[in-house]
Design a protein around this motif. Structure first.
Motif, mmCIF file in Angstrom:
data_model
loop_
_atom_site.group_PDB
_atom_site.id
_atom_site.type_symbol
_atom_site.label_atom_id
_atom_site.label_comp_id
_atom_site.label_asym_id
_atom_site.label_seq_id
_atom_site.Cartn_x
_atom_site.Cartn_y
_atom_site.Cartn_z
ATOM 1 N N CYS B 6 0.848 -1.193 0.000
ATOM 2 C CA CYS B 6 0.000 0.000 0.000
ATOM 3 C C CYS B 6 0.881 1.239 0.000
ATOM 4 O O CYS B 6 1.732 1.390 0.879
ATOM 5 C CB CYS B 6 -0.887 0.032 1.248
ATOM 6 N N ILE B 7 0.686 2.073 -0.986
ATOM 7 C CA ILE B 7 1.495 3.286 -1.040
ATOM 8 C C ILE B 7 0.595 4.515 -1.093
ATOM 9 O O ILE B 7 -0.500 4.477 -1.630
ATOM 10 C CB ILE B 7 2.494 3.297 -2.232
ATOM 11 N N LYS B 8 1.079 5.585 -0.526
ATOM 12 C CA LYS B 8 0.326 6.824 -0.529
ATOM 13 C C LYS B 8 1.136 7.907 -1.202
ATOM 14 O O LYS B 8 2.345 8.000 -0.993
ATOM 15 C CB LYS B 8 -0.008 7.243 0.907
ATOM 16 N N ASN B 35 5.212 8.388 -0.478
ATOM 17 C CA ASN B 35 5.571 8.512 0.936
ATOM 18 C C ASN B 35 6.905 7.785 1.190
ATOM 19 O O ASN B 35 7.043 6.615 0.842
ATOM 20 C CB ASN B 35 4.433 7.883 1.756
ATOM 21 N N ASP B 38 7.099 4.240 2.272
ATOM 22 C CA ASP B 38 6.511 3.246 1.377
ATOM 23 C C ASP B 38 7.528 2.684 0.391
ATOM 24 O O ASP B 38 7.365 1.562 -0.104
ATOM 25 C CB ASP B 38 5.288 3.833 0.663
ATOM 26 N N LEU B 59 -1.084 -0.798 -4.354
ATOM 27 C CA LEU B 59 -2.423 -0.273 -4.199
ATOM 28 C C LEU B 59 -2.317 1.134 -3.649
ATOM 29 O O LEU B 59 -1.563 1.392 -2.720
ATOM 30 C CB LEU B 59 -3.115 -1.170 -3.167
ATOM 31 N N MET B 61 -4.974 4.554 -2.699
ATOM 32 C CA MET B 61 -6.230 5.283 -2.750
ATOM 33 C C MET B 61 -5.882 6.759 -2.820
ATOM 34 O O MET B 61 -5.117 7.252 -1.982
ATOM 35 C CB MET B 61 -7.079 5.024 -1.503
ATOM 36 N N CYS B 116 2.956 -2.098 4.454
ATOM 37 C CA CYS B 116 2.699 -0.660 4.523
ATOM 38 C C CYS B 116 3.939 0.030 5.071
ATOM 39 O O CYS B 116 4.768 -0.606 5.727
ATOM 40 C CB CYS B 116 1.558 -0.357 5.490
ATOM 41 N N GLY B 117 4.022 1.329 4.857
ATOM 42 C CA GLY B 117 5.057 2.107 5.511
ATOM 43 C C GLY B 117 4.677 2.305 6.970
ATOM 44 O O GLY B 117 3.527 2.124 7.347
ATOM 45 N N GLN B 119 4.427 5.080 8.579
ATOM 46 C CA GLN B 119 3.443 6.150 8.622
ATOM 47 C C GLN B 119 3.567 6.993 7.367
ATOM 48 O O GLN B 119 4.557 6.923 6.658
ATOM 49 C CB GLN B 119 3.610 7.014 9.864
ATOM 50 N N ALA B 120 2.519 7.783 7.098
ATOM 51 C CA ALA B 120 2.569 8.699 5.966
ATOM 52 C C ALA B 120 3.047 10.047 6.498
ATOM 53 O O ALA B 120 2.629 10.463 7.572
ATOM 54 C CB ALA B 120 1.187 8.826 5.338
ATOM 55 N N THR B 125 -0.069 9.440 10.942
ATOM 56 C CA THR B 125 -0.888 8.753 11.942
ATOM 57 C C THR B 125 -0.370 7.366 12.303
ATOM 58 O O THR B 125 -0.548 6.919 13.422
ATOM 59 C CB THR B 125 -2.363 8.603 11.515
ATOM 60 N N ALA B 126 0.202 6.648 11.349
ATOM 61 C CA ALA B 126 0.644 5.266 11.563
ATOM 62 C C ALA B 126 -0.519 4.347 11.943
ATOM 63 O O ALA B 126 -0.324 3.332 12.583
ATOM 64 C CB ALA B 126 1.744 5.196 12.620
ATOM 65 N N GLN B 127 -1.741 4.720 11.560
ATOM 66 C CA GLN B 127 -2.901 3.934 11.956
ATOM 67 C C GLN B 127 -3.446 3.046 10.856
ATOM 68 O O GLN B 127 -4.181 2.106 11.128
ATOM 69 C CB GLN B 127 -4.031 4.888 12.406
ATOM 70 N N VAL B 128 -3.105 3.373 9.611
ATOM 71 C CA VAL B 128 -3.715 2.642 8.506
ATOM 72 C C VAL B 128 -3.287 1.170 8.509
ATOM 73 O O VAL B 128 -4.124 0.280 8.340
ATOM 74 C CB VAL B 128 -3.412 3.325 7.148
HETATM 75 N N1 LIG Z 1 -4.585 6.424 0.708
HETATM 76 C C1 LIG Z 1 -3.743 5.401 0.889
HETATM 77 N N2 LIG Z 1 -3.546 4.505 -0.117
HETATM 78 C C2 LIG Z 1 -2.700 3.462 0.051
HETATM 79 N N3 LIG Z 1 -1.992 3.236 1.162
HETATM 80 C C3 LIG Z 1 -2.134 4.092 2.187
HETATM 81 C C4 LIG Z 1 -3.020 5.213 2.109
HETATM 82 N N4 LIG Z 1 -2.936 5.882 3.290
HETATM 83 C C5 LIG Z 1 -2.049 5.208 4.059
HETATM 84 N N5 LIG Z 1 -1.551 4.127 3.406
HETATM 85 C C6 LIG Z 1 -0.553 3.147 3.902
HETATM 86 O O1 LIG Z 1 -0.548 3.187 5.321
HETATM 87 C C7 LIG Z 1 0.729 3.628 5.813
HETATM 88 C C8 LIG Z 1 0.522 4.469 7.056
HETATM 89 O O2 LIG Z 1 -0.208 5.632 6.770
HETATM 90 P P1 LIG Z 1 -0.854 6.578 7.872
HETATM 91 O O3 LIG Z 1 -1.610 5.674 8.807
HETATM 92 O O4 LIG Z 1 -1.743 7.517 7.124
HETATM 93 O O5 LIG Z 1 0.283 7.268 8.589
HETATM 94 C C9 LIG Z 1 1.398 4.310 4.639
HETATM 95 O O6 LIG Z 1 2.806 4.264 4.758
HETATM 96 C C10 LIG Z 1 0.867 3.489 3.470
HETATM 97 O O7 LIG Z 1 1.588 2.268 3.353
#
Ligand SMILES: Nc1ncnc2c1ncn2[C@@H]1O[C@H](COP(=O)(O)O)[C@@H](O)[C@H]1O
Ligand SMILES: Cc1cc2nc3c(=O)[nH]c(=O)nc-3n(C[C@H](O)[C@H](O)[C@H](O)COP(=O)(O)OP(=O)(O)OC[C@H]3O[C@@H](n4cnc5c(N)ncnc54)[C@H](O)[C@@H]3O)c2cc1C
Lengths: 398, 262
Positions: B6-8, B35, B38, B59, B61, B116-117, B119-120, B125-128
């Motif tokens: 999953c990449i953002k 990101n 990622d 993937l 979004m 996943c990474g 966090q973005a 958030t590191a929650q996804v």
């Molecule tokens: N819109 C998105 N589409 C795909 N992967 C996402 C998306 N948002 C977050 N991720 C994945 O979730 C990780 C953590 O993101 P976050 O929780 O937003 O800090 C990122 O490093 C991505 O791997």
């Protein structure tokens, strides 16, 4: 679905103007909705001067009766038998919020042979402690800790759940929020209550601290947040405080987990860890050689702090990756940050610009690090650091 | 091994500016990049594929431009990219994002590993990752900085970093990992990869294609709402200490005394 009351609509076009999604427009002097494009954000509803717009249905996700959710929970973190500082900070903050909400503070303590910590939580501000003590909780796993907390929350309906934004909290609290299908605000640095509707106002940095966002969770309960260590202040413990300790036996079904902990290794930590340290001395490429990094360690020790690194210092193999500060490392906000031989690349700055006092030592007077610096020293770290170390030793009389 | 990464697409930290008056991000001139974390998730996928074979699906979004991020991932060696894009996805918080990503992964069929990474860098958030794993019903480990696969091809050993050191963990795939930058060094695109990426068609899946429930996606599926933003001003407090090294050190020591540090 967004409905237009054609009796009330005058075709003024306010809604068309306000829609970010180009989902509503005026045709033949009446508003028409493109239902595919509409995200039901409600901006047009609030903005309609005639009250002609209404969002109908689709309210299924909302917690029905918000008033049935009560109390503030603080998720206590206990590592190697010691309460994490952020837990004590959260108890103090929760006491303040509970005053505004006229409710009580409950600490949730999970682990094994940790019950003696319950009293301490009360001294620091808990009115009630839920203790879940079980051998399966001796080592942390996201599944067991997350399942137990989610289960407790389902049974007791707390209004607010707060946890530390630590490695552990940031790992399993999102699990709990997803199970409970509620919102979670990460890494908050400020919390308050909006008096008129008891809403928790959660302030957090985004874009590496360059933007502060205030976030609410209007229709879901509990309202959940992880809070950054070291930004709030703990109260002094009050040994006269009284509270209730409730022991909870976790159901067997909550104890199964698919991730096994083979071993937990403590790395020889020199001084406090980065996210909790009051003083950080960061070594950059300007140290030129590994042996010079000792100077940073010496200064950190002297000031009761710890050593951080830029990516360049990590890449050179001088310090471990876990000490890297910045965009792809950790974010820190100590009272004192001493950047030595650090150029101040944006990827580094976003991780440390929230520090209270920033001292920079660099031989290049034009280095960008000086833009975020409180006190700048231009010179060679190999010369300045030994002078500074000796001078502080003299001050301390050693 | 079937791997989904999953990449953002996020604004490049180097080009981001903020409007202190309005308290918002200035969108103009901001470049979008993958990101940073990622890239490390992608690299972890590539290394596993190099050893065990299989397929890497990327993937993302996001708005239509996020196609560029997917193409970049293809140029690095991903086998296929899928863009989840629909105006109804806009305004998603992590609750809605994890629902949408989970719908897409379920549609892709059985996967062994989701990466996943950590966090973005926009939302931090590191929650996804954890949320997505819960939605998919698979175990997860966050903050991974070393990994290996045992001989059976499905058990993994992982090192998870925490404040005091690290844990060594074992799990069986299917699973989800979020990775740290120290896990690996991302590779650069190959010429062949770039050519392939240029020609590649990126399928776009919308809400209908995913069979996503309207109340679960985008703004409506989000539990949290941003009510205000502001740009913190760091007061101009720069003071360059003057004189010889000794004099500068002396001046610093007196500042330290004033601040109660000494
Ligand atoms: N819109 C998105 N589409 C795909 N992967 C996402 C998306 N948002 C977050 N991720 C994945 O979730 C990780 C953590 O993101 P976050 O929780 O937003 O800090 C990122 O490093 C991505 O791997
Ligand atoms: C996607 C991405 C993510 C990144 N993430 C991070 C991150 O999380 N953290 C991070 O730190 N970096 C990160 N970087 C790297 C970042 O861009 C810089 O390369 C890095 O911060 C530079 O480290 P430095 O300041 O130690 O080294 P340099 O930039 O080489 O600076 C060394 C400085 O030391 C000074 N100097 C040299 N000799 C002496 C001396 N004897 N005495 C005093 N001063 C001296 C020089 O004048 C110079 O200013 C990232 C980069 C990218 C592209």
């Amino acid at each position: 679905m967004l409905k237009v009351d054609i009796e009330k609509c005058t075709g003024c076009g306010e809604c068309e103007e306000s829609c970010t999604f180009e989902a509503i427009f005026v045709e033949d002097e009446v508003a028409v909705v493109d239902q595919d494009a509409c995200t039901l954000c409600g901006i047009c509803v609030d903005g309609c001067p005639e009250g002609a717009l209404e969002i109908q249905g689709e309210q299924g996700l909302l917690a029905t009766d918000l008033s049935s959710w009560k109390g503030i929970w603080v998720v206590a973190e206990c590592r190697s038998g010691v309460l994490a500082p952020v837990t004590l900070e959260l108890l103090a903050k929760s006491g303040e919020l509970a005053g505004k909400l006229d409710t009580e503070v409950t600490a949730v303590l999970m682990g094994h042979e940790i019950e003696s910590r319950a009293q301490e939580l009360i001294f620091y501000g808990a009115d009630r402690v839920l203790v879940v003590d079980h051998p399966e909780l001796a080592t942390f796993t996201d599944e067991v800790y997350g399942n137990i907390l989610a289960d407790l929350a389902k049974k007791e309906n707390p209004e607010i759940i707060l946890a530390g934004a630590t490695a552990m909290g940031r790992s399993y609290i999102p699990r709990v929020a997803t199970i409970l299908e509620t919102g979670l605000t990460a890494d908050c640095t400020g919390l308050d209550i909006r008096a008129e509707d008891r809403t928790l106002l959660q302030t957090r940095p985004a874009f590496g601290g360059n933007l502060l966002a205030t976030i609410v969770c209007p229709g879901h309960r509990p309202q959940m947040a992880t809070v950054r260590p070291h930004v709030m202040r703990a109260n002094a413990p009050d040994p006269d405080r009284k509270g209730e300790v409730i022991r909870i036996l976790p159901g067997e079904d909550l104890l199964s987990h698919r991730v096994q902990v083979l071993e937990s290794v403590k790395e020889q930590a020199e001084g406090p860890n980065l996210s909790e340290a009051d003083v950080i001395v960061t070594a950059g490429r300007g140290f030129e050689q590994e042996k010079n990094v000792e100077l940073a360690k010496e200064l950190a020790d002297l000031l009761g702090g710890t050593v951080g690194a830029t990516r360049a210092a990590v890449d050179a193999g001088w310090l471990s990756g876990r000490t890297q500060i910045g965009q792809t490392g950790v974010t820190v906000s100590p009272k004192l940050y001493v950047a030595c031989g650090v150029s101040g690349a944006i990827q580094h700055i976003v991780g440390m610009q929230g520090s209270e006092i920033i001292v920079s030592i660099n031989k290049d007077a034009e280095a960008p690090i000086f833009d975020v610096t409180t006190y700048g020293l231009v010179g060679d770290v190999k010369e300045i650091l030994p002078l500074l170390i000796r001078r502080i030793q003299k001050e301390r009389g050693s | 091994m079937n791997i989904v990464v999953c990449i953002k697409q996020v604004p490049d930290a180097k080009t981001v500016r903020f409007d202190t008056e309005k308290g918002t991000l200035v969108r103009e001139g901001v470049e979008a990049v993958i990101n940073p974390f990622d890239f490390h998730a992608l690299e972890a996928g590539f290394q596993l594929k190099d050893t065990y074979g299989g397929e890497i699906t990327v993937l993302s979004m996001g708005p239509p431009q996020a196609e560029n991020a997917l193409k970049e991932a293809l140029s690095l060696g991903a086998d296929k990219g899928i863009l989840l894009s629909d105006r109804a996805f806009a305004g998603a918080d992590t609750l809605a994002t994890t629902y949408t990503l989970a719908k897409a992964i379920e549609k892709l069929g059985p996967v062994d590993l989701v990466l996943c990474g950590k966090q973005a860098i926009d939302g931090d958030t590191a929650q996804v990752g954890p949320g997505l794993a819960v939605r998919l019903g698979i175990p997860y480990v966050t903050c991974v900085n070393a990994l290996s696969v045992l001989d059976d091809g499905k058990t993994m050993h992982l090192r998870r970093i925490n404040e005091d050191g690290y844990d060594m963990l074992e799990l069986e795939m299917p699973a989800l990992l979020t990775v740290l930058a120290s896990l690996n060094t991302p590779r650069l695109p190959s010429l062949k990869g770039k050519m392939r990426a240029r020609k590649a068609e990126i399928p776009v899946w919308d809400a209908r294609e995913l069979g996503a429930k309207p109340g679960m996606i985008g703004l409506e599926g989000s539990a949290t709402q941003v009510v205000s933003t502001s740009v913190p001003t760091f007061e101009a407090r720069r003071e360059m200490l003057e004189g010889s090294s000794e004099e500068q050190v002396e001046a610093l020591v007196s500042r330290f005394k004033e601040a109660g540090i000494l």
